[in-house]
Every structure is written in C-alpha cells, then in structure tokens.
Design a protein around this motif. Structure first.
Motif, PDB file in Angstrom:
ATOM      1  N   UNK A  11       0.811  -1.217   0.000  1.00  0.00           N
ATOM      2  CA  UNK A  11       0.000   0.000   0.000  1.00  0.00           C
ATOM      3  C   UNK A  11       0.849   1.273   0.000  1.00  0.00           C
ATOM      4  N   UNK A  12       2.119   1.138   0.368  1.00  0.00           N
ATOM      5  CA  UNK A  12       2.994   2.310   0.358  1.00  0.00           C
ATOM      6  C   UNK A  12       3.729   2.466  -0.970  1.00  0.00           C
ATOM      7  N   UNK A  13       3.514   1.539  -1.858  1.00  0.00           N
ATOM      8  CA  UNK A  13       4.143   1.633  -3.173  1.00  0.00           C
ATOM      9  C   UNK A  13       5.508   0.975  -3.261  1.00  0.00           C
ATOM     10  N   UNK A  14       5.866   0.188  -2.193  1.00  0.00           N
ATOM     11  CA  UNK A  14       7.149  -0.509  -2.252  1.00  0.00           C
ATOM     12  C   UNK A  14       6.978  -1.831  -3.025  1.00  0.00           C
ATOM     13  N   UNK A  15       8.048  -2.235  -3.699  1.00  0.00           N
ATOM     14  CA  UNK A  15       8.042  -3.482  -4.491  1.00  0.00           C
ATOM     15  C   UNK A  15       8.234  -4.662  -3.551  1.00  0.00           C
ATOM     16  N   UNK A  16       7.267  -5.565  -3.515  1.00  0.00           N
ATOM     17  CA  UNK A  16       7.367  -6.750  -2.656  1.00  0.00           C
ATOM     18  C   UNK A  16       7.456  -8.049  -3.487  1.00  0.00           C
ATOM     19  N   UNK A  17       7.228  -7.965  -4.818  1.00  0.00           N
ATOM     20  CA  UNK A  17       7.371  -9.142  -5.696  1.00  0.00           C
ATOM     21  C   UNK A  17       7.937  -8.668  -7.021  1.00  0.00           C
ATOM     22  N   UNK A  18       8.934  -9.409  -7.488  1.00  0.00           N
ATOM     23  CA  UNK A  18       9.638  -9.007  -8.720  1.00  0.00           C
ATOM     24  C   UNK A  18       9.954 -10.278  -9.515  1.00  0.00           C
ATOM     25  N   UNK A  19       9.254 -10.504 -10.632  1.00  0.00           N
ATOM     26  CA  UNK A  19       9.436 -11.749 -11.395  1.00  0.00           C
ATOM     27  C   UNK A  19      10.682 -11.682 -12.262  1.00  0.00           C
ATOM     28  N   UNK A  20      11.199 -12.841 -12.656  1.00  0.00           N
ATOM     29  CA  UNK A  20      12.372 -12.840 -13.553  1.00  0.00           C
ATOM     30  C   UNK A  20      12.101 -12.066 -14.847  1.00  0.00           C
ATOM     31  N   UNK A  29      17.666  -6.355 -11.188  1.00  0.00           N
ATOM     32  CA  UNK A  29      17.431  -7.682 -10.640  1.00  0.00           C
ATOM     33  C   UNK A  29      16.615  -7.555  -9.373  1.00  0.00           C
ATOM     34  N   UNK A  30      16.234  -8.681  -8.783  1.00  0.00           N
ATOM     35  CA  UNK A  30      15.351  -8.675  -7.618  1.00  0.00           C
ATOM     36  C   UNK A  30      15.980  -7.956  -6.434  1.00  0.00           C
ATOM     37  N   UNK A  31      17.271  -8.139  -6.231  1.00  0.00           N
ATOM     38  CA  UNK A  31      17.944  -7.495  -5.094  1.00  0.00           C
ATOM     39  C   UNK A  31      17.890  -5.978  -5.213  1.00  0.00           C
ATOM     40  N   UNK A  32      17.948  -5.481  -6.434  1.00  0.00           N
ATOM     41  CA  UNK A  32      17.917  -4.040  -6.647  1.00  0.00           C
ATOM     42  C   UNK A  32      16.504  -3.480  -6.563  1.00  0.00           C
ATOM     43  N   UNK A  33      15.503  -4.306  -6.822  1.00  0.00           N
ATOM     44  CA  UNK A  33      14.137  -3.794  -6.923  1.00  0.00           C
ATOM     45  C   UNK A  33      13.329  -3.977  -5.656  1.00  0.00           C
ATOM     46  N   UNK A  34      13.451  -5.115  -4.996  1.00  0.00           N
ATOM     47  CA  UNK A  34      12.606  -5.407  -3.843  1.00  0.00           C
ATOM     48  C   UNK A  34      12.837  -4.385  -2.726  1.00  0.00           C
ATOM     49  N   UNK A  35      11.739  -3.871  -2.155  1.00  0.00           N
ATOM     50  CA  UNK A  35      11.793  -2.885  -1.080  1.00  0.00           C
ATOM     51  C   UNK A  35      11.881  -1.454  -1.566  1.00  0.00           C
ATOM     52  N   UNK A  36      12.111  -1.251  -2.824  1.00  0.00           N
ATOM     53  CA  UNK A  36      12.208   0.096  -3.382  1.00  0.00           C
ATOM     54  C   UNK A  36      10.813   0.622  -3.723  1.00  0.00           C
ATOM     55  N   UNK A  37      10.700   1.969  -3.650  1.00  0.00           N
ATOM     56  CA  UNK A  37       9.460   2.591  -4.123  1.00  0.00           C
ATOM     57  C   UNK A  37       9.454   2.491  -5.655  1.00  0.00           C
ATOM     58  N   UNK A  42      11.208   3.475 -11.183  1.00  0.00           N
ATOM     59  CA  UNK A  42      10.862   3.191 -12.577  1.00  0.00           C
ATOM     60  C   UNK A  42      10.300   4.373 -13.346  1.00  0.00           C
ATOM     61  N   UNK A  43       9.928   5.470 -12.668  1.00  0.00           N
ATOM     62  CA  UNK A  43       9.246   6.556 -13.372  1.00  0.00           C
ATOM     63  C   UNK A  43      10.072   7.835 -13.251  1.00  0.00           C
ATOM     64  N   UNK A  44      10.124   8.585 -14.321  1.00  0.00           N
ATOM     65  CA  UNK A  44      10.824   9.853 -14.317  1.00  0.00           C
ATOM     66  C   UNK A  44      10.027  10.907 -13.569  1.00  0.00           C
ATOM     67  N   UNK A  45      10.653  12.021 -13.130  1.00  0.00           N
ATOM     68  CA  UNK A  45       9.976  13.058 -12.339  1.00  0.00           C
ATOM     69  C   UNK A  45       8.754  13.619 -13.049  1.00  0.00           C
ATOM     70  N   UNK A  46       8.793  13.731 -14.339  1.00  0.00           N
ATOM     71  CA  UNK A  46       7.692  14.357 -15.060  1.00  0.00           C
ATOM     72  C   UNK A  46       6.423  13.499 -15.031  1.00  0.00           C
ATOM     73  N   UNK A  47       6.578  12.185 -14.739  1.00  0.00           N
ATOM     74  CA  UNK A  47       5.409  11.301 -14.726  1.00  0.00           C
ATOM     75  C   UNK A  47       5.056  10.838 -13.313  1.00  0.00           C
ATOM     76  N   UNK A  48       5.781  11.293 -12.327  1.00  0.00           N
ATOM     77  CA  UNK A  48       5.622  10.767 -10.978  1.00  0.00           C
ATOM     78  C   UNK A  48       4.223  11.040 -10.424  1.00  0.00           C
ATOM     79  N   UNK A  49       3.741  12.272 -10.540  1.00  0.00           N
ATOM     80  CA  UNK A  49       2.435  12.626  -9.987  1.00  0.00           C
ATOM     81  C   UNK A  49       1.329  11.773 -10.620  1.00  0.00           C
ATOM     82  N   UNK A  50       1.409  11.559 -11.899  1.00  0.00           N
ATOM     83  CA  UNK A  50       0.400  10.766 -12.601  1.00  0.00           C
ATOM     84  C   UNK A  50       0.383   9.332 -12.086  1.00  0.00           C
TER      85      UNK A  50
END
Length: 671
Positions: A11-20, A29-37, A42-50
């Motif tokens: 619900x906070x927007x953190x990555x909890x599942x990352x498929x191959x 990779x999964x180590x770099x993605x899991x737990x990250x917002x 994945x989104x640039x500043x110009x698209x963040x609000x959307x």
C-alpha cells in the motif's frame, strides 16, 4: 511469446514481488528492486504525480487500469510498456497492487500478427481448418465451410467423417495421425470425393497438413489447408489422356502392318488395343472380302465374318465367348458388328445392359459368358480401306471401369483406319502371291518320278518377301539305259519373264537330255539358247547318274557345288567341280566331271536361296549345310525338311529349289 512481467506493490508503493521477466523487461534484478518505491525506481519526475494518482485509484476503488506508460530502464533510457494493473487482497485483508507489464512494441507486433492472421484465415479463398489432437474441428474458415456446404458452427467439435460422409475420411485421418505423430507435414495431397455442396459430382482437393506446437513443444493439433483443384485435375487428366492416345497411335504406326500377312496384321492391331484401349479386342473380317468375291448375302440378311485375331489377357470368359480365330461365324442383321460393317459407321454402347449382350454375342451362351465376364461397355468401329468395308474392330471393357466415350470412338477409328490399309494391302498381296506361286509351281515338275537305281526327294519354297515368281527350278529326267538326269538351276531376277525363261530352259533341258548328250554338251546348247534371250542369265548344274557304273557325270554353269554324302568311307563334302560361267554369258567352255556315286550315297543339289544371306559369309553357310548333312542318315523327305528348317529364314528374300538323290542297287534297295 509476450514475456509478461509481474510486479507487486504494497500500500505504500514498495516493491514486494519481482518476477524474472520483470528483470528482463526493466533491467533491475530482484535485489535491486525489492523494497524500493516503484515510482522512484521506474518513473521519471515528469510522470511521478500521474503514477501516484493511478496507484491510489487502483488501491482505493479496486478499479483496474490498463494502458501504455513510459518507464525508465536501468540503462537510463526510456521504454514504453503496456500495463495491466489491479488490486489484490490477501487472507489478512492487506491490500496490494499487481502490475502486469509487457513491452509495448511486442504487444503491437503480436496484435498486428493476430489481426493479419485472422483476416487471412477469414477472407482466404483457400479452405483452412484446425483440428485438435482428437482430430475434431476447433477452427474452420468461411471458405472451407462454403467448400463443404456445411456451416462453421456445424464443423466445430466434429470429425471429418461426421461432416463429410462421402469422402474417404479413414484415409484422411490416417494422414492427420501421421502428421501428429511425426511432425512431418503432408503437402498437396490429392483426395477425391463429394460434399453436401456438390452431392452429385466428384470434386478433387489438394490438401496440406501441418502439426501445431506451442512454445514448450506441446502438440496442439493439426492445421490444414484445402484447395479445390477439380478443374486443374480434370485438365491434367485430359492432357495425360491425350498424351497416351498420341503415344498409342505412334505405337500402332510402328507395330501394325510390319508384314504383308493378313492374320499377323490383325493380331498386331489387337495387341496394340489391349489393354490401352480395351480389355478384349477382336478383329473380324467379312469372309467374302478375304476371298475377294462379291457378297452373296441379300440386303438385310446375315453376314459371314471370320475372326482373324482375338486378344484379352484379363478376361478369360470374354475370350471363351469370342469366335475362334480362323473360324467363320454368321451374324444376323440385328447384331451390332453386322450393323457396323453394313453402315461403315461406329457402334457405341457406353453402358451395356443385359439386352445389349444378345446383340453383341454370337449366341445366348456367349451372351451369358459376356455377362459373367463383366462386359459393361462396347464399341465397334469399321475397318475401311479404299472405300471398302473390310470388317470391324470389336472392343469390350470388363476390368477398365470407365465406359467408352466419343474420344475412344475417334481413337479406335484412327487405329482401325491405319490397320485396314495394311490388311487390305496384305490381302491383295497374298492373292497376287498365291497366284504367282501357283504359276511357279505349275512350271515345276510334280512329284519326282521314280527311276531305276535312284530315290529322289525335292522341295520348292517361294520367296517370303516378294509377290513375284522366281526363276529357281529342279528336274528329274528318266533317260535310256536306266540312267537319270538330275537338274537344278536359277534364272537371275524375278517376275513373269524370269518364270517364262525358266520354263523355256526346263523344256530345252529335257529335250537335250533325251538326246543322251554329255552334260557339258547339254550346257553348251542351253548357253546358246540363253544368249538369244535378252537381259537374263542363269546358273545350272546338270548331272547324269548311271547305276550300272555307280557314278555321276556332271557339268556346272556358274552354280553352287552339290554336296556328296557317302554312305561309308568319309564325311559329307562339297563336290569339287569347275565352276563354269552362267548360261547366257557365252564364250566359255563347260567341262564334264565324273564323280563316284555308290549305292547308298546321297547327292544334294540346291539353289543359292538355301545358303546365301545378306549378313553371313557364303563359306560359313556352305559349311553349315555340310555339317547338317553329316549329322546322320534320315529318310530323304525328312532330310529336305531338316535342311529347310535349319537353313531357311521366314524373311529370306529368295526362293529355293532343293533336290536330293540317293543311289540304290539295281534291285531297288539301298546298299
């Protein structure tokens, strides 16, 4: 195919599942993605609000969202990704957001391919279908539905035989199972049958089958394409039929009419037509045509035919029903072969009914045999040469399932016309040749007369390849004092003049023989006679046997030497004689030679037609003659037959005169 990536956010927007697949798509990779917002990663500043707004809407309302969105790749570049987002809830009531992502270009390509495939299948003029592993239809395009005359809906879930009961479904399903088993496609296999769309005519289809496998190699079923090639197939069959007809006509031009023999020409015609055109063939010639006399049959009456040839290797009962070769058969006016010969027009019965058999066969018993043989189609074409109907070519089909048609009438007519000319030539040739041979034989002595102290046998064989009489002759002349003159000669050339010259020489020889002249003197007189005759010369061997002194005196005028076969004391051998010049040359002396001729000895006189050939050296042929005579003692008649059988060939172009004399004791028996 799509490489679908799955990403789950809390619900906070953190990555909890990352498929191959997410790693492949986004680069992290999964180590770099899991737990990250996810938005920051994945989104640039110009698209963040959307992105935040969309994420909140999905979690709060449960409403799914789909669309293309630009995503920042780990490499620093931006890619357009096709998303499908939805809310998830676990057993504890916690909410999550599931994002399914695919590269947008891949989706576009797949959609394009699917759209194209769908249009091609739906709008193709070629019938297309897919069957599952149980060989039941799962997809059918409109073209195949029209081709089969069965709706698309009526195909689905059914097998080929259930949809098309009038095709060879067993054979087709056998092909389909083989494709399923091996994966080897079947390309352009022809099949013939009828469908509800064409219930009254056979159609021909070209079918191709391919096995369908998924990405993991699992067999899905068989795809097939069907093209209606009926017109092309019929055109191909007609072209092949025309080629075979031309080949048959060409074959007939080589094989029919190879000799000037009526019976052989008829056999050649029958051999050519079976089995290419008919299963049973008969060549029936009007009897009065063969004998070259006017028909004595009143108009509308029966006709007398003579079967010259019958052929039918696969129809023994039909052969049994045919007229015996060489025997006359009377056919009434209602018989089809009579109608053909009377009108000079073909008679075609494409589909023979039982009533037709009585008009085809010579008798009720023969009609029953034809029925048992399975005769289902009949054709008779006239044999016409120089405006005269000679007879008919009679054709039947038993094994060949196709009925005779108009094309067969034309082909049979062409074959009959060619053969009729050869038959007509042969019958005229045989008539003239018979007359010529009769004339020739009338100029020769009959059965050689018995003479004191000598037994004789003789043969005259006319030339096979010429209708003209020849000039070969032999003679046996009884002389005073128990002596016997033996003569053999050959007037060069052929024709009536040669025969007349031969007759003169024979008459003159007998006249001079009565004067009891020396053989050389006889030849000198004959030579003077021949010099008075223009254009002709002749060879002659004149011998006189005197049993009282057991010797022959003989003289030769250019003739081949005789063979002496002693009873004892040595092998057969050519008699050594001065050759001399042929009669009519003039200016050459003839010599008389004395040759011992003891009781039991044989003297063989012959003309060159017995030993001369175009290809063999004369010395070899003479040696072969001597060897035959050395085989053993036979009766003289048997010796004549043996020599002619071994030395004579049917096609030899020269006639033969053969005379064999065997001396015997004055009491009448051989020593």
């Amino acid at each position: 195919m799509l490489g679908v990536a799955a990403v789950v956010l809390d619900v906070e927007g953190r990555i909890v599942f990352w498929s191959p697949q997410a790693e492949e798509l986004f680069g992290y990779d999964a180590a770099e993605a899991l737990g990250q917002y996810a938005a920051r990663l994945l989104v640039g500043p110009e698209h963040l609000e959307k992105v935040v707004q969309l994420f909140a809407r999905v979690l709060s309302s449960g409403e799914s969202w789909a669309g293309a969105f630009p995503i920042r790749h780990k490499s620093g570049g931006e890619i357009l990704v096709e998303f499908r987002n939805m809310r998830l809830q676990d057993d504890l009531g916690d909410l999550y957001a599931l994002g399914i992502a695919v590269d947008h270009s891949t989706v576009t390509r797949v959609e394009t391919d699917l759209a194209l495939s769908d249009k091609l299948v739906a709008q193709s003029l070629t019938g297309m279908a897919m069957l599952d592993t149980d060989l039941r239809y799962v997809l059918v395009n409109p073209a195949l539905a029209r081709m089969n005359g069965v709706s698309v809906e009526e195909h689905i879930g059914r097998r080929v035989g259930e949809v098309l009961p009038d095709v060879d479904a067993e054979a087709l399903e056998g092909l389909l199972r083989e494709v399923l088993r091996t994966g080897v496609p079947v390309l352009e296999q022809y099949t013939i049958g009828r469908t509800p769309a064409y219930p009254d005519e056979d159609r021909t289809w070209s079918v191709s089958f391919y096995r369908l496998d998924d990405a993991q190699g699992r067999v899905l079923g068989v795809a097939g394409s069907v093209a209606d090639v009926t017109e092309r197939h019929l055109a191909s069959l007609e072209a092949e039929r025309s080629r075979r007809r031309l080949a048959l006509i060409a074959d007939a031009s080589v094989r029919v009419g190879t000799t000037l023999e009526v019976e052989r020409t008829a056999r050649e015609l029958a051999d050519v037509t079976v089995p290419e055109l008919a299963d049973v063939a008969a060549v029936d010639v009007l009897d009065h045509v063969l004998s070259r006399r006017r028909s004595g049959t009143p108009h509308g009456g029966p006709e007398l035919f003579r079967a010259l040839a019958v052929k039918g290797d696969s129809s023994p009962k039909a052969l049994e029903a045919a007229d015996p070769v060489g025997s006359p058969a009377m056919y009434s006016a209602d018989r089809l072969v009579t109608r053909c010969a009377r009108t000079g027009r073909p008679v075609l019965v494409s589909h023979v009914e039982p009533a037709d058999l009585t008009r085809i066969a010579r008798s009720p018993e023969a009609a029953e045999l034809l029925r048992d043989a399975g005769v289902h189609s009949y054709l008779a074409v006239p044999l016409i040469a120089r405006g005269e109907v000679l007879g008919a070519l009679d054709l039947k089909r038993t094994v060949n399932p196709l009925p005779f048609d108009e094309d067969d009438v034309l082909l049979a007519g062409e074959l009959a016309a060619r053969a009729a000319v050869s038959i007509d030539n042969a019958r005229w040739y045989q008539s003239v040749r018979n007359s010529a041979v009769t004339l020739q034989r009338s100029l020769l002595p009959g059965r050689p007369p018995s003479a004191a102290g000598v037994e004789v046998a003789a043969r005259y064989v006319p030339a096979h390849a010429s209708s003209e009489v020849g000039g070969d002759w032999y003679d046996v002349i009884r002389l005073s004092g128990d002596k016997t003159a033996l003569v053999v000669g050959d007037v060069m050339g052929s024709g009536i003049d040669a025969a007349a010259t031969m007759g003169r020489l024979r008459t003159a020889t007998r006249a001079f023989a009565d004067l009891d002249l020396d053989p050389a003197e006889v030849l000198r007189h004959l030579d003077r006679i021949m010099q008075e005759l223009e254009h002709y010369i002749a060879t002659c061997l004149y011998a006189v046997y005197d049993p009282r002194v057991a010797e022959c005196v003989m003289a030769n005028a250019g003739h081949l030497p005789p063979v002496l076969v002693p009873e004892t004391g040595g092998p057969a051998a050519l008699v050594e004689l001065p050759t001399g010049a042929p009669l009519g040359v003039g200016g050459v002396e003839f010599e008389t030679t004395r040759v011992p001729f003891a009781p039991g000895d044989e003297l063989v006189l012959y003309t060159d037609g017995l030993v001369e050939t175009r290809n063999d050296p004369l010395d070899e042929r003479l040696a072969a003659l001597v060897a035959l005579l050395d085989e053993g003692r036979r009766p003289l008649e048997a010796t004549c037959d043996r020599l002619l059988q071994a030395m004579r060939r049917p096609e030899d172009p020269d006639d033969v005169a053969l005379l064999i004399a065997r001396s015997r004791t004055p009491g009448g028996g051989a020593a």
